[in-house]
Design a protein around this motif. Sequence first.
Motif, PDB file in Angstrom:
ATOM      1  N   VAL A 114      70.076  50.152  36.213  1.00 32.51           N
ATOM      2  CA  VAL A 114      68.965  49.210  36.025  1.00 32.51           C
ATOM      3  C   VAL A 114      68.556  48.625  37.371  1.00 32.51           C
ATOM      4  O   VAL A 114      67.366  48.522  37.692  1.00 32.51           O
ATOM      5  CB  VAL A 114      69.367  48.088  35.048  1.00 32.51           C
ATOM      6  N   VAL A 115      69.539  48.260  38.185  1.00 32.25           N
ATOM      7  CA  VAL A 115      69.253  47.696  39.506  1.00 32.25           C
ATOM      8  C   VAL A 115      68.460  48.694  40.350  1.00 32.25           C
ATOM      9  O   VAL A 115      67.509  48.319  41.046  1.00 32.25           O
ATOM     10  CB  VAL A 115      70.566  47.291  40.212  1.00 32.25           C
ATOM     11  N   GLU A 116      68.808  49.959  40.280  1.00 32.05           N
ATOM     12  CA  GLU A 116      68.076  50.980  41.036  1.00 32.05           C
ATOM     13  C   GLU A 116      66.616  51.073  40.611  1.00 32.05           C
ATOM     14  O   GLU A 116      65.738  51.362  41.428  1.00 32.05           O
ATOM     15  CB  GLU A 116      68.753  52.343  40.860  1.00 32.05           C
ATOM     16  N   TRP A 118      64.650  48.775  40.000  1.00 24.95           N
ATOM     17  CA  TRP A 118      63.836  47.685  40.559  1.00 24.95           C
ATOM     18  C   TRP A 118      63.114  48.095  41.836  1.00 24.95           C
ATOM     19  O   TRP A 118      62.192  47.412  42.278  1.00 24.95           O
ATOM     20  CB  TRP A 118      64.705  46.460  40.816  1.00 24.95           C
ATOM     21  N   HIS A 119      63.528  49.200  42.451  1.00 26.27           N
ATOM     22  CA  HIS A 119      62.825  49.669  43.640  1.00 26.27           C
ATOM     23  C   HIS A 119      61.371  50.006  43.328  1.00 26.27           C
ATOM     24  O   HIS A 119      60.536  50.053  44.228  1.00 26.27           O
ATOM     25  CB  HIS A 119      63.520  50.913  44.213  1.00 26.27           C
ATOM     26  N   GLU A 120      61.058  50.260  42.062  1.00 31.06           N
ATOM     27  CA  GLU A 120      59.698  50.601  41.666  1.00 31.06           C
ATOM     28  C   GLU A 120      58.782  49.380  41.645  1.00 31.06           C
ATOM     29  O   GLU A 120      57.565  49.518  41.563  1.00 31.06           O
ATOM     30  CB  GLU A 120      59.709  51.249  40.276  1.00 31.06           C
ATOM     31  N   HIS A 121      59.354  48.183  41.731  1.00 30.67           N
ATOM     32  CA  HIS A 121      58.555  46.963  41.649  1.00 30.67           C
ATOM     33  C   HIS A 121      58.205  46.469  43.043  1.00 30.67           C
ATOM     34  O   HIS A 121      59.065  46.409  43.935  1.00 30.67           O
ATOM     35  CB  HIS A 121      59.312  45.892  40.866  1.00 30.67           C
ATOM     36  N   PRO A 122      56.949  46.102  43.278  1.00 27.64           N
ATOM     37  CA  PRO A 122      56.479  45.795  44.629  1.00 27.64           C
ATOM     38  C   PRO A 122      57.107  44.568  45.260  1.00 27.64           C
ATOM     39  O   PRO A 122      57.090  44.424  46.480  1.00 27.64           O
ATOM     40  CB  PRO A 122      54.970  45.587  44.435  1.00 27.64           C
ATOM     41  N   HIS A 123      57.680  43.662  44.469  1.00 25.45           N
ATOM     42  CA  HIS A 123      58.218  42.429  45.044  1.00 25.45           C
ATOM     43  C   HIS A 123      59.540  42.657  45.778  1.00 25.45           C
ATOM     44  O   HIS A 123      59.895  41.870  46.654  1.00 25.45           O
ATOM     45  CB  HIS A 123      58.420  41.386  43.944  1.00 25.45           C
ATOM     46  N   LEU A 124      60.262  43.708  45.434  1.00 21.11           N
ATOM     47  CA  LEU A 124      61.591  43.905  46.013  1.00 21.11           C
ATOM     48  C   LEU A 124      61.547  44.549  47.386  1.00 21.11           C
ATOM     49  O   LEU A 124      62.288  44.146  48.298  1.00 21.11           O
ATOM     50  CB  LEU A 124      62.456  44.752  45.074  1.00 21.11           C
ATOM     51  N   ALA A 125      60.697  45.553  47.587  1.00 25.81           N
ATOM     52  CA  ALA A 125      60.693  46.331  48.831  1.00 25.81           C
ATOM     53  C   ALA A 125      60.541  45.473  50.087  1.00 25.81           C
ATOM     54  O   ALA A 125      61.304  45.656  51.054  1.00 25.81           O
ATOM     55  CB  ALA A 125      59.599  47.396  48.770  1.00 25.81           C
ATOM     56  N   GLU A 149      61.058  40.605  32.439  1.00 22.51           N
ATOM     57  CA  GLU A 149      60.317  41.858  32.285  1.00 22.51           C
ATOM     58  C   GLU A 149      61.092  43.074  32.793  1.00 22.51           C
ATOM     59  O   GLU A 149      60.862  44.190  32.347  1.00 22.51           O
ATOM     60  CB  GLU A 149      58.966  41.801  33.013  1.00 22.51           C
ATOM     61  N   VAL A 150      61.997  42.880  33.757  1.00 25.12           N
ATOM     62  CA  VAL A 150      62.730  44.012  34.317  1.00 25.12           C
ATOM     63  C   VAL A 150      64.190  44.010  33.866  1.00 25.12           C
ATOM     64  O   VAL A 150      65.007  44.749  34.410  1.00 25.12           O
ATOM     65  CB  VAL A 150      62.647  44.022  35.861  1.00 25.12           C
ATOM     66  N   LEU A 151      64.509  43.175  32.876  1.00 26.00           N
ATOM     67  CA  LEU A 151      65.884  43.074  32.397  1.00 26.00           C
ATOM     68  C   LEU A 151      65.953  43.567  30.957  1.00 26.00           C
ATOM     69  O   LEU A 151      65.410  42.931  30.052  1.00 26.00           O
ATOM     70  CB  LEU A 151      66.360  41.623  32.472  1.00 26.00           C
ATOM     71  N   PRO A 152      66.583  44.713  30.700  1.00 21.93           N
ATOM     72  CA  PRO A 152      66.718  45.191  29.314  1.00 21.93           C
ATOM     73  C   PRO A 152      67.457  44.175  28.453  1.00 21.93           C
ATOM     74  O   PRO A 152      68.312  43.429  28.927  1.00 21.93           O
ATOM     75  CB  PRO A 152      67.529  46.487  29.469  1.00 21.93           C
ATOM     76  N   VAL A 153      67.147  44.172  27.167  1.00 17.44           N
ATOM     77  CA  VAL A 153      67.709  43.147  26.288  1.00 17.44           C
ATOM     78  C   VAL A 153      69.228  43.225  26.194  1.00 17.44           C
ATOM     79  O   VAL A 153      69.871  42.209  25.928  1.00 17.44           O
ATOM     80  CB  VAL A 153      67.085  43.230  24.869  1.00 17.44           C
ATOM     81  N   ARG A 154      69.811  44.382  26.428  1.00 14.99           N
ATOM     82  CA  ARG A 154      71.272  44.470  26.339  1.00 14.99           C
ATOM     83  C   ARG A 154      71.947  43.666  27.441  1.00 14.99           C
ATOM     84  O   ARG A 154      73.153  43.394  27.382  1.00 14.99           O
ATOM     85  CB  ARG A 154      71.732  45.927  26.359  1.00 14.99           C
ATOM     86  N   PHE A 155      71.165  43.251  28.463  1.00 16.20           N
ATOM     87  CA  PHE A 155      71.716  42.450  29.563  1.00 16.20           C
ATOM     88  C   PHE A 155      71.139  41.040  29.575  1.00 16.20           C
ATOM     89  O   PHE A 155      71.176  40.359  30.597  1.00 16.20           O
ATOM     90  CB  PHE A 155      71.434  43.148  30.901  1.00 16.20           C
ATOM     91  N   GLY A 169      70.093  52.654  47.413  1.00 20.13           N
ATOM     92  CA  GLY A 169      68.971  51.958  48.023  1.00 20.13           C
ATOM     93  C   GLY A 169      69.296  50.579  48.550  1.00 20.13           C
ATOM     94  O   GLY A 169      68.429  49.905  49.107  1.00 20.13           O
ATOM     95  N   PHE A 170      70.550  50.143  48.393  1.00 22.56           N
ATOM     96  CA  PHE A 170      70.949  48.822  48.872  1.00 22.56           C
ATOM     97  C   PHE A 170      72.072  48.935  49.910  1.00 22.56           C
ATOM     98  O   PHE A 170      72.788  47.969  50.155  1.00 22.56           O
ATOM     99  CB  PHE A 170      71.425  47.959  47.696  1.00 22.56           C
TER     100      PHE A 170
END
Length: 202
Positions: A114-116, A118-125, A149-155, A169-170
Amino acid sequence: MTEQASIAWQGMAMKDNWSWPAKTSWDFRLNKVSFAYKKTKQVAIRAVKLCDQWSVDTPSDLPAEVLEAEPELARFLADNTGRLNRTPFKSGITLHQGTRAEFVEAAPADFARVVESWHEHPHLAPHLEKVKRASQLDEVHLFVVVVSEVLPVRFFTDNFAVPRSSPQGFEGLDALWIWSEYWHRFLVHRTRTWTWVDFPPK
């Protein structure tokens, strides 16, 4: 729980009694947590007038030449802020908050995957680039506050096992700190290991 980004527009919506003026009956169902309330209200009211004029049940059914002459409405549709549809009820545009539904099993069980994503979201890069350039520092840490919005409900709770692998990527970071407003502790990735860290005592 109310999203922080929703508080401002929800206050204005409550003052409007969750309804905008229109001669006919409409529902406006949001697709976003936050949006420009006053501007969207103006566009929605204009869209309803045009839909009534052209006898259609949703703005996307308006003729192309109408949308070309209404750039704000065209942007509203392209931005996918929400869905505006005719209803058989009382006159006015009734606002509905966005809803979310998903299968728990649809998300990866390993939170590192899931953390990986997040690279698709413009705020992180930009933040990653900034901390990676800070080579003069002894240690480089990145703190990420996760929006729903970027956190699945299981988390949505912190009652899950620490991830099994390191996120790609980190690699340039000495530590990656993650927190969600739904959690009661931090999740930290350091030296290729994940650990839960409790909040410091007050």
